[in-house]
Design an enzyme around this catalytic site. Sequence first.
Site, PDB file in Angstrom:
ATOM      1  CG  ASP A   1     -41.841 -25.145 -54.275  1.00  0.00           C
ATOM      2  OD1 ASP A   1     -41.688 -26.200 -53.646  1.00  0.00           O
ATOM      3  OD2 ASP A   1     -40.911 -24.317 -54.448  1.00  0.00           O
TER       4      ASP A   1
ATOM      5  NE  ARG B   1     -40.000 -33.669 -52.768  1.00  0.00           N
ATOM      6  CZ  ARG B   1     -39.513 -33.779 -51.528  1.00  0.00           C
ATOM      7  NH1 ARG B   1     -40.305 -34.192 -50.551  1.00  0.00           N
ATOM      8  NH2 ARG B   1     -38.270 -33.480 -51.270  1.00  0.00           N
TER       9      ARG B   1
ATOM     10  CE1 TYR C   1     -39.708 -27.671 -62.183  1.00  0.00           C
ATOM     11  CE2 TYR C   1     -37.538 -28.669 -62.409  1.00  0.00           C
ATOM     12  CZ  TYR C   1     -38.755 -28.563 -61.753  1.00  0.00           C
ATOM     13  OH  TYR C   1     -39.007 -29.366 -60.678  1.00  0.00           O
TER      14      TYR C   1
ATOM     15  NE  ARG D   1     -41.124 -19.101 -57.139  1.00  0.00           N
ATOM     16  CZ  ARG D   1     -41.797 -19.214 -55.987  1.00  0.00           C
ATOM     17  NH1 ARG D   1     -42.010 -20.417 -55.452  1.00  0.00           N
ATOM     18  NH2 ARG D   1     -42.250 -18.138 -55.381  1.00  0.00           N
TER      19      ARG D   1
END
Length: 273
Positions: A55, A53, A113, A200
């Site tokens: 954000d 999932r 990612y 992040r």
Amino acid sequence: MSKKKVVLVVEYDGSRYKGWQAQKFDVDTVQEKLEFALSKIANHSVGVVCAGRTDSGVHASSQVVHFETHSERPLRAWTLGVNTHLPPDIAVVAANYVSPDFHARFSALTRRYRYVIYQSEFRPAVLAKAVTWTYKHLDENKMREAAKCFVGEHDFSSYRAIGCQANSPIRTVLNFSVEKLGQYIVLDIRANAFLHHMIRNFAGVLMAIGAGEKPVSWAKQVLDARDRTQGGVTAPPHGLYFVDAQYASEFCVPQVPLGPHFLPFRDEAVLDG
């Protein structure tokens, strides 16, 4: 009629969505848009499960999802057909029928990612919501050296959101590369799984190190502290992309080129460190 299981690879620009997951409130999410389009083609209500999932504001170049259906459709219906019911910023780019024991989330061996940083004196307009912009000069060599401490199995408490609901902060980072491509610096991370805001928070620490605001050793000091309050600023979501999930070959999950597509193409199956 027996149900069939379908796997899809989905690309989306997350700029205007409140994340992947459908919500109770009337807000736009990627899952809600995809389920609506699939239900149109299947002619029944469809629910989907994703590999990871994302954000609000986060993108994907190859999100992997699965769903079940009793409808008989050619694969082109699950790609071209579904795309006719999707908004322009979401697209199915591959599909296949898979075995009943496949699960987009639980069958995933690794997830990958990329975090894309754009260095320039001036803010970008065309890619305003597609990259994380900094006017500061970043030393990618210092960032690369600092990132080495993240590789391996660690307690990443310092690098997860305070509100993270994962049962354990232990994760295994398999590869972490930092590469400069013109005005872009790309953080490329592959792990068994990720914590909320983990990448992040990596990016926030590495950008501070790259800008000379913190020493290279600070990345490990933060890691060892196991305390999120020691970790500095969480980088914006705009530069973050879900780019790959790996599965056992017998599942026959389609493979697509790594994204995002504005970066130079590199034909590679895994990171080389």
